[in-house]
Motif scaffolding. Structure first.
Motif, PDB file in Angstrom:
ATOM      1  N   LYS A  11       0.848  -1.193   0.000  1.00  0.00           N
ATOM      2  CA  LYS A  11       0.000   0.000   0.000  1.00  0.00           C
ATOM      3  C   LYS A  11       0.887   1.247   0.000  1.00  0.00           C
ATOM      4  CE  LYS A  11      -3.694  -2.419   2.457  1.00  0.00           C
ATOM      5  NZ  LYS A  11      -4.524  -2.473   3.681  1.00  0.00           N
ATOM      6  N   ILE A  12       1.587   1.409  -1.117  1.00  0.00           N
ATOM      7  CA  ILE A  12       2.538   2.518  -1.253  1.00  0.00           C
ATOM      8  C   ILE A  12       2.287   3.226  -2.578  1.00  0.00           C
ATOM      9  CG2 ILE A  12       4.314   1.467   0.200  1.00  0.00           C
ATOM     10  CD1 ILE A  12       5.698   0.431  -2.288  1.00  0.00           C
ATOM     11  N   ALA A  13       2.897   4.386  -2.747  1.00  0.00           N
ATOM     12  CA  ALA A  13       2.762   5.117  -4.008  1.00  0.00           C
ATOM     13  C   ALA A  13       3.428   4.348  -5.136  1.00  0.00           C
ATOM     14  CB  ALA A  13       3.393   6.505  -3.870  1.00  0.00           C
ATOM     15  N   MET A  14       2.946   4.561  -6.342  1.00  0.00           N
ATOM     16  CA  MET A  14       3.517   3.885  -7.500  1.00  0.00           C
ATOM     17  C   MET A  14       5.021   4.141  -7.601  1.00  0.00           C
ATOM     18  SD  MET A  14       2.516   4.332 -11.527  1.00  0.00           S
ATOM     19  CE  MET A  14       0.847   3.709 -11.348  1.00  0.00           C
ATOM     20  N   ILE A  15       5.429   5.384  -7.384  1.00  0.00           N
ATOM     21  CA  ILE A  15       6.850   5.741  -7.317  1.00  0.00           C
ATOM     22  C   ILE A  15       7.105   6.029  -5.840  1.00  0.00           C
ATOM     23  CG2 ILE A  15       8.678   7.175  -8.294  1.00  0.00           C
ATOM     24  CD1 ILE A  15       6.865   5.559 -10.314  1.00  0.00           C
ATOM     25  N   HIS A  16       7.663   5.036  -5.117  1.00  0.00           N
ATOM     26  CA  HIS A  16       7.566   5.064  -3.651  1.00  0.00           C
ATOM     27  C   HIS A  16       8.631   5.884  -2.936  1.00  0.00           C
ATOM     28  CE1 HIS A  16      10.763   2.018  -3.564  1.00  0.00           C
ATOM     29  NE2 HIS A  16      10.041   1.217  -4.326  1.00  0.00           N
ATOM     30  N   GLY A  17       9.738   6.211  -3.577  1.00  0.00           N
ATOM     31  CA  GLY A  17      10.729   7.095  -2.959  1.00  0.00           C
ATOM     32  C   GLY A  17      11.450   6.513  -1.763  1.00  0.00           C
ATOM     33  N   LEU A  18      11.631   5.196  -1.719  1.00  0.00           N
ATOM     34  CA  LEU A  18      12.283   4.533  -0.594  1.00  0.00           C
ATOM     35  C   LEU A  18      13.412   3.627  -1.090  1.00  0.00           C
ATOM     36  CD1 LEU A  18       9.056   3.322   1.245  1.00  0.00           C
ATOM     37  CD2 LEU A  18      10.547   5.169   2.044  1.00  0.00           C
ATOM     38  N   THR A  19      14.424   3.439  -0.260  1.00  0.00           N
ATOM     39  CA  THR A  19      15.370   2.360  -0.520  1.00  0.00           C
ATOM     40  C   THR A  19      14.755   1.068  -0.005  1.00  0.00           C
ATOM     41  OG1 THR A  19      16.486   2.523   1.625  1.00  0.00           O
ATOM     42  CG2 THR A  19      17.303   3.965  -0.155  1.00  0.00           C
ATOM     43  N   ILE A  20      15.362  -0.069  -0.339  1.00  0.00           N
ATOM     44  CA  ILE A  20      14.812  -1.328   0.166  1.00  0.00           C
ATOM     45  C   ILE A  20      14.905  -1.390   1.688  1.00  0.00           C
ATOM     46  CG2 ILE A  20      15.124  -2.681  -1.932  1.00  0.00           C
ATOM     47  CD1 ILE A  20      17.706  -3.802  -0.673  1.00  0.00           C
ATOM     48  N   GLY A  21      15.942  -0.778   2.263  1.00  0.00           N
ATOM     49  CA  GLY A  21      16.076  -0.755   3.719  1.00  0.00           C
ATOM     50  C   GLY A  21      14.982   0.059   4.371  1.00  0.00           C
ATOM     51  N   GLU A  22      14.659   1.211   3.776  1.00  0.00           N
ATOM     52  CA  GLU A  22      13.584   2.050   4.305  1.00  0.00           C
ATOM     53  C   GLU A  22      12.234   1.356   4.157  1.00  0.00           C
ATOM     54  OE1 GLU A  22      15.521   6.484   3.498  1.00  0.00           O
ATOM     55  OE2 GLU A  22      14.490   5.456   1.862  1.00  0.00           O
ATOM     56  N   LEU A  23      12.012   0.709   3.021  1.00  0.00           N
ATOM     57  CA  LEU A  23      10.751  -0.005   2.823  1.00  0.00           C
ATOM     58  C   LEU A  23      10.625  -1.180   3.785  1.00  0.00           C
ATOM     59  CD1 LEU A  23       8.114  -0.527   1.362  1.00  0.00           C
ATOM     60  CD2 LEU A  23       9.389  -1.748  -0.419  1.00  0.00           C
ATOM     61  N   ALA A  24      11.723  -1.880   4.049  1.00  0.00           N
ATOM     62  CA  ALA A  24      11.682  -2.993   5.009  1.00  0.00           C
ATOM     63  C   ALA A  24      11.258  -2.490   6.385  1.00  0.00           C
ATOM     64  CB  ALA A  24      13.054  -3.665   5.085  1.00  0.00           C
ATOM     65  N   GLN A  25      11.758  -1.331   6.776  1.00  0.00           N
ATOM     66  CA  GLN A  25      11.360  -0.741   8.061  1.00  0.00           C
ATOM     67  C   GLN A  25       9.874  -0.388   8.058  1.00  0.00           C
ATOM     68  OE1 GLN A  25      15.275   1.161  10.127  1.00  0.00           O
ATOM     69  NE2 GLN A  25      14.007   2.574   8.963  1.00  0.00           N
ATOM     70  N   MET A  26       9.376   0.093   6.903  1.00  0.00           N
ATOM     71  CA  MET A  26       7.954   0.420   6.792  1.00  0.00           C
ATOM     72  C   MET A  26       7.097  -0.838   6.905  1.00  0.00           C
ATOM     73  SD  MET A  26       5.927   2.337   3.656  1.00  0.00           S
ATOM     74  CE  MET A  26       6.691   3.945   3.927  1.00  0.00           C
ATOM     75  N   ILE A  27       7.495  -1.905   6.234  1.00  0.00           N
ATOM     76  CA  ILE A  27       6.750  -3.169   6.295  1.00  0.00           C
ATOM     77  C   ILE A  27       6.651  -3.659   7.731  1.00  0.00           C
ATOM     78  CG2 ILE A  27       6.823  -5.619   5.642  1.00  0.00           C
ATOM     79  CD1 ILE A  27       8.157  -4.676   2.991  1.00  0.00           C
ATOM     80  N   ASN A  28       7.762  -3.603   8.434  1.00  0.00           N
ATOM     81  CA  ASN A  28       7.786  -4.007   9.845  1.00  0.00           C
ATOM     82  C   ASN A  28       6.962  -3.054  10.708  1.00  0.00           C
ATOM     83  OD1 ASN A  28       8.949  -6.389  10.702  1.00  0.00           O
ATOM     84  ND2 ASN A  28      10.780  -5.450  11.538  1.00  0.00           N
ATOM     85  N   GLY A  29       7.217  -1.744  10.527  1.00  0.00           N
ATOM     86  CA  GLY A  29       6.608  -0.733  11.384  1.00  0.00           C
ATOM     87  C   GLY A  29       5.113  -0.599  11.223  1.00  0.00           C
ATOM     88  N   GLU A  30       4.608  -0.818  10.006  1.00  0.00           N
ATOM     89  CA  GLU A  30       3.170  -0.686   9.741  1.00  0.00           C
ATOM     90  C   GLU A  30       2.416  -1.990   9.956  1.00  0.00           C
ATOM     91  OE1 GLU A  30       1.593   2.261   9.073  1.00  0.00           O
ATOM     92  OE2 GLU A  30       3.587   3.091   9.525  1.00  0.00           O
ATOM     93  N   GLY A  31       3.129  -3.048  10.337  1.00  0.00           N
ATOM     94  CA  GLY A  31       2.466  -4.323  10.607  1.00  0.00           C
ATOM     95  C   GLY A  31       1.904  -4.991   9.383  1.00  0.00           C
ATOM     96  N   TRP A  32       2.613  -4.917   8.252  1.00  0.00           N
ATOM     97  CA  TRP A  32       2.110  -5.460   6.995  1.00  0.00           C
ATOM     98  C   TRP A  32       2.391  -6.954   6.822  1.00  0.00           C
ATOM     99  CZ3 TRP A  32       3.906  -0.900   3.364  1.00  0.00           C
ATOM    100  CH2 TRP A  32       3.053   0.175   3.554  1.00  0.00           C
ATOM    101  N   LEU A  33       3.211  -7.545   7.686  1.00  0.00           N
ATOM    102  CA  LEU A  33       3.401  -8.985   7.618  1.00  0.00           C
ATOM    103  C   LEU A  33       2.155  -9.675   8.163  1.00  0.00           C
ATOM    104  CD1 LEU A  33       7.112  -9.307   8.841  1.00  0.00           C
ATOM    105  CD2 LEU A  33       6.260  -9.243   6.483  1.00  0.00           C
TER     106      LEU A  33
END
Length: 415
Positions: free
Chosen positions: A207-229
């Motif tokens: 659930k991110i923008a089409m052009i998300h503006g994140l590195t894979i490390g930043e996105l991994a933190q988002m996945i963890n932090g937002e409870g997407w697992l």
């Protein structure tokens, strides 16, 4: 008689002039690519993989798994991470491969088979598609390493693979170490946010923008932090952050991330041109210029012509193969100034409409909706809305996403 004798010299002169112009154009492209690559050396950007001292101590005495591919390289000599790990006596048990395979040579969407790396004998397993053995494989090690070069678009499937690995690690209590890499399109956030789960797929997983503006490390933190697992689980996550990079810094990829993104121009245009993958418009697959040209087999579409053929990694799915396509040559754009736009899609839809074949433009509408992350964009294009009007419609959700994104940034932003 003298006039006839002059003809060979005239033809020779014209041939030399044409060759000079062609070489000049190619020379400009080569210079632009060289200048972009020199920026890396000048800024001394260090990827996560380059920083051996930060992660090798964490791997000593542990059973290790890796998810990587041809982009998983270390240092200026581009030594593969697998070789580096084995040289340092790391107990590496296997590697997972994403879409395009471990060596990056498999066509988009094609099955990636389980195999063995010819050079090292390392067992290779696919995570592109279903792998019934994935749980037992991950459960057999202590730590997972993840090192893939993303390009910053939601529909690039490497980030879906990262999510899968994070889920496996969370399910089995295993630690995951993300070796971060720059986002070559990390200087912008744009496009609609995928909201409804009915559009969820490997090309629109989060659930991110089409052009998300994140590195894979930043996105991994988002996945963890937002409870997407699944079930809100969190994995034991460590990110080896980049050095000397921020979201304003241009980055030329040292290794191509997939067969159809061979240079900086294609990587930048990919954000805007990938929507054409759901149409019958050719984006240059099967040529030397994938994601740098656009065309359709109709002379009214433009004066520039090209003919898609068969190329390694681009042979199974080539739109308009062996047909002369007419359209746009985008090879000479400046990658630094190229940003996400709907202009190309809107302009080609108008060409289809003018040719009386508008109903043929969206050849695969369900696929288009998955790329877009919604079923609104297709209707907005058909209704003749302008790019500004369309962007205004997704602005509220995009602003919410941007605020969420700020929480997980590891590097200074472009704003």
């Amino acid at each position: 008689m003298k006039r006839i004798q002059l003809l060979p010299f005239i033809f020779s002169f014209l041939a030399l002039l044409h060759a000079s112009c062609t070489q000049g154009s190619q020379g400009k492209r080569d210079t632009r690519q060289k200048e972009s690559r020199q920026a890396i050396t000048k800024d001394e950007i260090l990827t996560g993989a380059d920083q051996l001292g930060a992660y090798l101590p964490l791997l000593k005495g542990k059973k290790v798994g890796l998810m990587g591919n041809q982009t998983s390289v270390v240092g200026p000599d581009k030594k593969h991470l697998v070789d580096v790990l084995l040289e340092n006596k790391i107990d590496l048990r296997f590697a997972f491969a994403p879409e395009h395979g471990f060596r990056g040579s498999i066509e988009r969407g094609e099955k990636v088979s389980n195999e063995v790396d010819e050079k090292t004998g390392l067992p290779l397993y696919s995570l592109y598609g279903k792998n019934k053995k994935a749980d037992s494989i991950v459960n057999s090690i202590d730590i997972m390493l993840f090192d893939l070069q993303d390009v910053g678009a939601r529909f690039y499937t490497y980030i879906a693979s990262m999510h899968q690995v994070m889920q496996l690690c969370a399910n089995h209590g295993k630690k995951i170490i993300i070796l971060d890499r720059p986002n070559p399109n990390g200087d912008q956030v744009d496009g609609p946010v995928r909201k409804d789960d009915k559009f969820k797929s490997n090309i629109s997983f989060h659930k991110i923008a089409m052009i998300h503006g994140l590195t894979i490390g930043e996105l991994a933190q988002m996945i963890n932090g937002e409870g997407w697992l699944d079930k809100g689980k969190k994995c034991d996550l460590t990110v080896i952050s980049l050095k000397n990079w921020d979201h304003k810094t241009p980055y030329s990829l040292p290794i191509i991330p997939s067969p159809s993104l061979p240079n900086d121009v294609s990587v930048r245009l990919y954000m805007s041109l990938c929507l054409f993958e759901a149409t019958d418009v050719s984006v240059g697959r099967g040529t030397d210029w994938p994601f740098q040209v656009l065309g359709y087999p109709d002379p009214s579409f433009g004066k520039f012509t090209f003919t898609p053929g068969s190329k390694p990694g681009m042979s199974a799915h080539v739109e308009q193969q062996d047909k002369t396509c007419y359209g746009l040559d985008l090879r000479d754009i400046d990658p630094k100034s190229s940003t996400f736009t709907l202009k190309y899609v809107l302009d080609f839809y108008k060409l289809f409409k003018k040719a009386g074949i508008a109903d043929q433009f969206f050849a695969r509408p369900e696929f288009f909706n998955k790329l877009a992350g919604n079923d609104k964009l297709i209707q907005q294009i058909k209704a003749g809305m302008t790019e500004d009007e369309i962007k205004e419609s997704w602005k509220p959700e995009l602003e919410i996403y941007k605020k969420m994104r700020k929480k997980y940034l590891l590097y200074p932003d472009f704003e």
